[in-house]
Design a protein around this motif. Structure first.
Motif, mmCIF file in Angstrom:
data_model
loop_
_atom_site.group_PDB
_atom_site.id
_atom_site.type_symbol
_atom_site.label_atom_id
_atom_site.label_comp_id
_atom_site.label_asym_id
_atom_site.label_seq_id
_atom_site.Cartn_x
_atom_site.Cartn_y
_atom_site.Cartn_z
ATOM 1 N N LYS A 34 29.000 -103.735 140.494
ATOM 2 C CA LYS A 34 28.298 -102.645 139.795
ATOM 3 C C LYS A 34 27.584 -101.728 140.775
ATOM 4 C CE LYS A 34 24.467 -103.692 137.624
ATOM 5 N NZ LYS A 34 23.539 -104.270 136.629
ATOM 6 N N LEU A 35 27.569 -100.456 140.442
ATOM 7 C CA LEU A 35 26.789 -99.464 141.190
ATOM 8 C C LEU A 35 25.822 -98.795 140.223
ATOM 9 C CD1 LEU A 35 26.234 -97.875 143.784
ATOM 10 C CD2 LEU A 35 27.983 -96.234 143.057
ATOM 11 N N HIS A 36 24.528 -99.013 140.452
ATOM 12 C CA HIS A 36 23.497 -98.394 139.617
ATOM 13 C C HIS A 36 23.055 -97.091 140.283
ATOM 14 C CE1 HIS A 36 20.111 -98.052 136.857
ATOM 15 N NE2 HIS A 36 19.363 -97.749 137.910
ATOM 16 N N VAL A 37 23.113 -95.987 139.528
ATOM 17 C CA VAL A 37 22.789 -94.669 140.072
ATOM 18 C C VAL A 37 21.683 -94.018 139.227
ATOM 19 C CG1 VAL A 37 23.654 -92.374 140.617
ATOM 20 C CG2 VAL A 37 25.139 -94.368 140.924
ATOM 21 N N PRO A 38 20.493 -93.777 139.815
ATOM 22 C CA PRO A 38 19.445 -93.045 139.101
ATOM 23 C C PRO A 38 19.877 -91.592 138.866
ATOM 24 C CG PRO A 38 18.554 -94.242 140.987
ATOM 25 C CD PRO A 38 20.043 -94.255 141.123
ATOM 26 N N ARG A 39 19.484 -91.036 137.773
ATOM 27 C CA ARG A 39 19.886 -89.663 137.433
ATOM 28 C C ARG A 39 19.270 -88.640 138.387
ATOM 29 N NH1 ARG A 39 21.219 -85.599 137.638
ATOM 30 N NH2 ARG A 39 21.814 -84.003 136.127
ATOM 31 N N ALA A 40 18.051 -88.851 138.812
ATOM 32 C CA ALA A 40 17.353 -87.854 139.633
ATOM 33 C C ALA A 40 18.056 -87.663 140.970
ATOM 34 C CB ALA A 40 15.915 -88.302 139.876
ATOM 35 N N GLY A 41 18.310 -86.421 141.329
ATOM 36 C CA GLY A 41 18.845 -86.102 142.640
ATOM 37 C C GLY A 41 20.343 -86.230 142.790
ATOM 38 N N VAL A 42 21.066 -86.593 141.729
ATOM 39 C CA VAL A 42 22.519 -86.751 141.819
ATOM 40 C C VAL A 42 23.193 -85.384 141.911
ATOM 41 C CG1 VAL A 42 24.582 -87.582 140.632
ATOM 42 C CG2 VAL A 42 22.480 -88.913 140.547
ATOM 43 N N GLU A 43 24.132 -85.267 142.828
ATOM 44 C CA GLU A 43 24.919 -84.048 142.953
ATOM 45 C C GLU A 43 26.391 -84.351 142.710
ATOM 46 O OE1 GLU A 43 24.095 -81.500 146.296
ATOM 47 O OE2 GLU A 43 22.179 -82.500 146.663
ATOM 48 N N ALA A 44 27.140 -83.347 142.277
ATOM 49 C CA ALA A 44 28.565 -83.519 141.988
ATOM 50 C C ALA A 44 29.361 -83.450 143.296
ATOM 51 C CB ALA A 44 29.038 -82.443 141.012
ATOM 52 N N GLN A 45 29.590 -84.618 143.892
ATOM 53 C CA GLN A 45 30.334 -84.713 145.148
ATOM 54 C C GLN A 45 30.734 -86.167 145.373
ATOM 55 O OE1 GLN A 45 28.014 -84.265 148.780
ATOM 56 N NE2 GLN A 45 26.109 -84.597 147.659
ATOM 57 N N SER A 46 31.491 -86.429 146.412
ATOM 58 C CA SER A 46 31.877 -87.792 146.765
ATOM 59 C C SER A 46 30.810 -88.432 147.647
ATOM 60 C CB SER A 46 33.216 -87.784 147.509
ATOM 61 O OG SER A 46 34.250 -87.309 146.678
ATOM 62 N N TYR A 47 30.554 -89.722 147.392
ATOM 63 C CA TYR A 47 29.609 -90.498 148.187
ATOM 64 C C TYR A 47 30.326 -91.730 148.742
ATOM 65 C CZ TYR A 47 25.833 -87.825 145.914
ATOM 66 O OH TYR A 47 25.005 -86.829 145.459
ATOM 67 N N THR A 48 29.976 -92.095 149.945
ATOM 68 C CA THR A 48 30.546 -93.304 150.546
ATOM 69 C C THR A 48 29.456 -94.129 151.215
ATOM 70 O OG1 THR A 48 31.047 -92.159 152.628
ATOM 71 C CG2 THR A 48 32.801 -92.239 150.978
ATOM 72 N N ALA A 49 29.727 -95.423 151.316
ATOM 73 C CA ALA A 49 28.822 -96.345 152.012
ATOM 74 C C ALA A 49 29.665 -97.375 152.743
ATOM 75 C CB ALA A 49 27.882 -97.026 151.025
ATOM 76 N N ASP A 50 29.087 -98.024 153.732
ATOM 77 C CA ASP A 50 29.777 -99.051 154.507
ATOM 78 C C ASP A 50 29.220 -100.431 154.177
ATOM 79 O OD1 ASP A 50 31.396 -97.250 155.921
ATOM 80 O OD2 ASP A 50 29.827 -96.906 157.420
ATOM 81 N N LEU A 51 30.133 -101.350 153.840
ATOM 82 C CA LEU A 51 29.777 -102.754 153.720
ATOM 83 C C LEU A 51 30.064 -103.426 155.063
ATOM 84 C CD1 LEU A 51 31.321 -103.627 150.245
ATOM 85 C CD2 LEU A 51 28.901 -103.637 150.808
ATOM 86 N N THR A 52 29.065 -104.060 155.641
ATOM 87 C CA THR A 52 29.246 -104.744 156.912
ATOM 88 C C THR A 52 29.148 -106.251 156.687
ATOM 89 O OG1 THR A 52 28.304 -102.883 158.147
ATOM 90 C CG2 THR A 52 28.389 -105.016 159.273
ATOM 91 N N TRP A 53 30.275 -106.942 156.863
ATOM 92 C CA TRP A 53 30.315 -108.390 156.709
ATOM 93 C C TRP A 53 30.084 -109.049 158.055
ATOM 94 C CZ3 TRP A 53 30.427 -110.329 151.877
ATOM 95 C CH2 TRP A 53 30.877 -109.475 150.869
ATOM 96 N N VAL A 54 29.233 -110.055 158.071
ATOM 97 C CA VAL A 54 28.867 -110.741 159.321
ATOM 98 C C VAL A 54 29.170 -112.232 159.164
ATOM 99 C CG1 VAL A 54 27.002 -111.294 160.906
ATOM 100 C CG2 VAL A 54 27.048 -109.067 159.770
ATOM 101 N N LEU A 55 29.954 -112.748 160.126
ATOM 102 C CA LEU A 55 30.333 -114.172 160.103
ATOM 103 C C LEU A 55 29.723 -114.857 161.324
ATOM 104 C CD1 LEU A 55 32.069 -116.450 158.868
ATOM 105 C CD2 LEU A 55 33.977 -115.608 160.249
ATOM 106 N N THR A 56 28.984 -115.915 161.077
ATOM 107 C CA THR A 56 28.375 -116.692 162.168
ATOM 108 C C THR A 56 28.956 -118.103 162.178
ATOM 109 O OG1 THR A 56 26.513 -117.371 160.783
ATOM 110 C CG2 THR A 56 26.242 -115.373 162.070
ATOM 111 N N ASP A 57 28.974 -118.705 163.350
ATOM 112 C CA ASP A 57 29.602 -120.011 163.503
ATOM 113 C C ASP A 57 28.656 -121.168 163.259
ATOM 114 O OD1 ASP A 57 28.008 -119.884 165.695
ATOM 115 O OD2 ASP A 57 29.596 -120.157 167.176
#
Length: 217
Positions: free
Chosen positions: A191-214
């Motif tokens: 799920k992506l929760h988006v508050p109404r305030a400040g939203v603009e009509a455009q594409s948004y992207t984010a990076d998920l960084t997975w970290v694996l430790t031994d």
């Protein structure tokens, strides 16, 4: 009658002699066979979850005896801006992240994740947007090793690293994936929760960084 008795005795003697010969050990020999197993290179890795919709290639390029060879690119698609704060759901049916542990010895490991802010094409941040993962399951294929565990039922992702899946010592040997499966086109477990305030009509992207430790927990 005498002939019949003589024939019967003769057959009995032959059978006894034959059995005695078969039971006698003549000789014995011993030889050896061996195999040497080395830590996996990760060059020939098969996906545990091969059919995640809306992501043609989940390969990360990460290789090695302890690695993250697959992680789904998650899309929420094209969505209309609503009048109020809104929850959007991933289109992916089976978003997942896979860990391979072919080091040998089932030493344990921990997988965690962090997320960057959602940033628009104009460089502005989607302020207050929050992505969450829920109801994760551990999947494997042709692997009877003890499974790792999903740390908790729900994760609200942020810029701080948090543990998602962990293998204690004796667990997690081989290939395992954390899968957040749901309905194709509307996966309510991602799920992506988006508050109404400040939203603009455009594409948004984010990076998920997975970290694996031994190290296990």
């Amino acid at each position: 009658m005498r002939k019949k008795v003589i024939i019967t005795l003769a057959l009995g003697i032959l059978a006894l002699n034959s059995t005695t010969v078969m039971a006698s050990q003549i000789s014995e020999a011993t030889n050896k066979t061996d195999v040497t197993l080395t830590a996996g290179s990760g060059e020939d890795v098969h996906p545990v979850v091969p059919d995640d919709t809306h992501d043609d290639d989940s390969g990360t390029g990460d290789m090695g005896a302890l690695s993250i060879p697959h992680a789904s690119n998650i899309t929420f698609g094209q969505q209309e801006i609503k009048q109020e704060d809104t929850d959007y759901y991933a289109l992916n049916q089976k978003p997942h992240v896979q860990v391979n542990d072919t080091r040998g010895g089932a030493k344990g490991w921990t997988l965690g994740v962090a997320i960057s802010p959602f940033v628009g094409a104009n460089g502005k941040e989607l302020v207050g947007a929050k992505m969450s993962l829920s109801n994760g399951k551990v999947a494997t294929k042709n692997n009877e090793s003890p499974k790792p565990e999903i740390v908790q039922n729900s994760f609200e992702l942020n810029k701080e690293y948090q543990e998602v899946m962990t293998a204690k010592e004796g667990q997690g040997a081989g290939a395992f994936a954390a899968v957040f499966a749901g309905q194709d086109g509307k996966n309510e477990n991602v799920k992506l929760h988006v508050p109404r305030a400040g939203v603009e009509a455009q594409s948004y992207t984010a990076d998920l960084t997975w970290v694996l430790t031994d190290a296990p927990v």
